[in-house]
Write a protein that holds these residues in place. Structure first.
Motif, PDB file in Angstrom:
ATOM      1  N   UNK A 106     -22.757 -17.452 -17.934  1.00 29.62           N
ATOM      2  CA  UNK A 106     -22.431 -16.822 -16.660  1.00 29.62           C
ATOM      3  C   UNK A 106     -21.148 -16.028 -16.847  1.00 29.62           C
ATOM      4  N   UNK A 107     -21.173 -14.770 -16.460  1.00 31.05           N
ATOM      5  CA  UNK A 107     -20.023 -13.897 -16.593  1.00 31.05           C
ATOM      6  C   UNK A 107     -18.990 -14.125 -15.510  1.00 31.05           C
ATOM      7  N   UNK A 108     -17.875 -13.446 -15.608  1.00 33.62           N
ATOM      8  CA  UNK A 108     -16.755 -13.614 -14.674  1.00 33.62           C
ATOM      9  C   UNK A 108     -17.107 -13.192 -13.255  1.00 33.62           C
ATOM     10  N   UNK A 109     -18.135 -12.346 -13.094  1.00 35.98           N
ATOM     11  CA  UNK A 109     -18.551 -11.888 -11.770  1.00 35.98           C
ATOM     12  C   UNK A 109     -19.781 -12.642 -11.257  1.00 35.98           C
ATOM     13  N   UNK A 110     -20.110 -13.753 -11.933  1.00 37.44           N
ATOM     14  CA  UNK A 110     -21.270 -14.542 -11.525  1.00 37.44           C
ATOM     15  C   UNK A 110     -22.584 -14.017 -12.061  1.00 37.44           C
ATOM     16  N   UNK A 111     -22.528 -12.984 -12.880  1.00 38.34           N
ATOM     17  CA  UNK A 111     -23.751 -12.441 -13.473  1.00 38.34           C
ATOM     18  C   UNK A 111     -24.201 -13.346 -14.625  1.00 38.34           C
ATOM     19  N   UNK A 112     -25.487 -13.365 -14.887  1.00 35.56           N
ATOM     20  CA  UNK A 112     -26.049 -14.256 -15.896  1.00 35.56           C
ATOM     21  C   UNK A 112     -26.709 -13.460 -17.000  1.00 35.56           C
ATOM     22  N   UNK A 113     -26.506 -13.916 -18.229  1.00 31.70           N
ATOM     23  CA  UNK A 113     -27.197 -13.340 -19.386  1.00 31.70           C
ATOM     24  C   UNK A 113     -27.988 -14.458 -20.054  1.00 31.70           C
ATOM     25  N   UNK A 114     -29.231 -14.177 -20.397  1.00 30.48           N
ATOM     26  CA  UNK A 114     -30.089 -15.137 -21.086  1.00 30.48           C
ATOM     27  C   UNK A 114     -30.387 -14.577 -22.471  1.00 30.48           C
ATOM     28  N   UNK A 115     -30.237 -15.427 -23.489  1.00 33.88           N
ATOM     29  CA  UNK A 115     -30.462 -15.024 -24.874  1.00 33.88           C
ATOM     30  C   UNK A 115     -31.679 -15.757 -25.424  1.00 33.88           C
ATOM     31  N   UNK A 116     -32.706 -15.008 -25.806  1.00 37.84           N
ATOM     32  CA  UNK A 116     -33.899 -15.568 -26.433  1.00 37.84           C
ATOM     33  C   UNK A 116     -33.855 -15.269 -27.924  1.00 37.84           C
ATOM     34  N   UNK A 117     -34.431 -16.149 -28.727  1.00 35.27           N
ATOM     35  CA  UNK A 117     -34.489 -15.870 -30.161  1.00 35.27           C
ATOM     36  C   UNK A 117     -34.904 -17.093 -30.948  1.00 35.27           C
ATOM     37  N   UNK A 118     -35.201 -16.869 -32.198  1.00 38.42           N
ATOM     38  CA  UNK A 118     -35.578 -17.946 -33.108  1.00 38.42           C
ATOM     39  C   UNK A 118     -34.356 -18.790 -33.446  1.00 38.42           C
ATOM     40  N   UNK A 119     -34.580 -19.959 -34.035  1.00 35.69           N
ATOM     41  CA  UNK A 119     -33.486 -20.810 -34.471  1.00 35.69           C
ATOM     42  C   UNK A 119     -32.587 -20.055 -35.440  1.00 35.69           C
ATOM     43  N   UNK A 120     -31.288 -20.241 -35.285  1.00 37.58           N
ATOM     44  CA  UNK A 120     -30.335 -19.652 -36.200  1.00 37.58           C
ATOM     45  C   UNK A 120     -30.003 -18.194 -35.944  1.00 37.58           C
ATOM     46  N   UNK A 121     -30.410 -17.644 -34.794  1.00 36.01           N
ATOM     47  CA  UNK A 121     -30.148 -16.228 -34.547  1.00 36.01           C
ATOM     48  C   UNK A 121     -28.904 -15.973 -33.697  1.00 36.01           C
ATOM     49  N   UNK A 122     -28.178 -17.042 -33.302  1.00 42.83           N
ATOM     50  CA  UNK A 122     -26.899 -16.865 -32.622  1.00 42.83           C
ATOM     51  C   UNK A 122     -26.908 -17.062 -31.129  1.00 42.83           C
ATOM     52  N   UNK A 123     -27.966 -17.614 -30.572  1.00 36.75           N
ATOM     53  CA  UNK A 123     -28.030 -17.816 -29.119  1.00 36.75           C
ATOM     54  C   UNK A 123     -26.888 -18.704 -28.622  1.00 36.75           C
ATOM     55  N   UNK A 124     -26.673 -19.812 -29.276  1.00 34.20           N
ATOM     56  CA  UNK A 124     -25.623 -20.745 -28.853  1.00 34.20           C
ATOM     57  C   UNK A 124     -24.251 -20.102 -28.999  1.00 34.20           C
ATOM     58  N   UNK A 125     -24.025 -19.409 -30.097  1.00 30.42           N
ATOM     59  CA  UNK A 125     -22.738 -18.743 -30.312  1.00 30.42           C
ATOM     60  C   UNK A 125     -22.471 -17.715 -29.227  1.00 30.42           C
ATOM     61  N   UNK A 126     -23.473 -16.907 -28.906  1.00 31.77           N
ATOM     62  CA  UNK A 126     -23.308 -15.874 -27.884  1.00 31.77           C
ATOM     63  C   UNK A 126     -23.063 -16.495 -26.504  1.00 31.77           C
ATOM     64  N   UNK A 127     -23.752 -17.584 -26.192  1.00 28.98           N
ATOM     65  CA  UNK A 127     -23.596 -18.160 -24.859  1.00 28.98           C
ATOM     66  C   UNK A 127     -22.271 -18.890 -24.716  1.00 28.98           C
ATOM     67  N   UNK A 128     -21.679 -19.342 -25.814  1.00 26.86           N
ATOM     68  CA  UNK A 128     -20.400 -20.048 -25.758  1.00 26.86           C
ATOM     69  C   UNK A 128     -19.222 -19.093 -25.692  1.00 26.86           C
ATOM     70  N   UNK A 129     -19.449 -17.822 -25.954  1.00 25.22           N
ATOM     71  CA  UNK A 129     -18.381 -16.823 -25.989  1.00 25.22           C
ATOM     72  C   UNK A 129     -18.103 -16.335 -24.570  1.00 25.22           C
ATOM     73  N   UNK A 130     -17.181 -17.006 -23.868  1.00 25.08           N
ATOM     74  CA  UNK A 130     -16.878 -16.637 -22.488  1.00 25.08           C
ATOM     75  C   UNK A 130     -15.554 -15.931 -22.374  1.00 25.08           C
TER      76      UNK A 130
END
Length: 130
Positions: A106-130
């Motif tokens: 969830x972004x600073x303005x309440x907007x949401x981004x969803x990341x889809x992808x195979x294992x090991x493609x960085x979904x968790x890393x991208x979602x933790x980057x706030x």
């Protein structure tokens, strides 16, 4: 669809990994905490694995009836996350909920981004980057 998850680890950094990965219960929720899912992670290597007819010293076992997972013989921390996700991917469709292999932030303005992808493609890393 939120579940109470208990993770038992042998190594402190495994505990740190899952503390960062999953939503921590509030103090009120911890007062009468009863886990819906339990993952036990022991790094111990089962020394007689060949004699027992196993194919590897690493074991990841899940009992879907009891909602328990056991990880042993590996220091890879992602097996705990995958164990919880595997159980959730079994349970959620039974409740009419579609499970997805994704992460969200969830972004600073309440907007949401969803990341889809195979294992090991960085979904968790991208979602933790706030």
């Amino acid at each position: 669809s939120r579940r109470a998850v208990r993770i038992v680890t042998e190594m402190a950094w495994h505990h740190h990994f899952v503390t960062n990965m999953f939503i921590r219960p509030s103090p009120e929720e911890l007062a009468d905490f009863k886990p819906d899912i339990t993952i036990i992670n022991s790094n111990a290597i089962f020394e007689n694995w060949k004699e027992e007819g196993l194919r590897s010293e690493t074991c990841v076992a899940i009992d879907l009836n009891r909602h328990i997972g056991v990880v042993t013989g590996t220091q890879y921390s992602g097996e705990m996350k995958k164990g919880v996700f595997s159980i959730m991917n079994y349970l959620l469709p039974l409740e009419g909920i579609m499970s997805m292999h994704c992460s969200a932030t969830v972004g600073s303005k309440g907007d949401t981004a969803v990341f889809f992808g195979l294992s090991g493609t960085g979904k968790t890393t991208l979602s933790a980057d706030t």
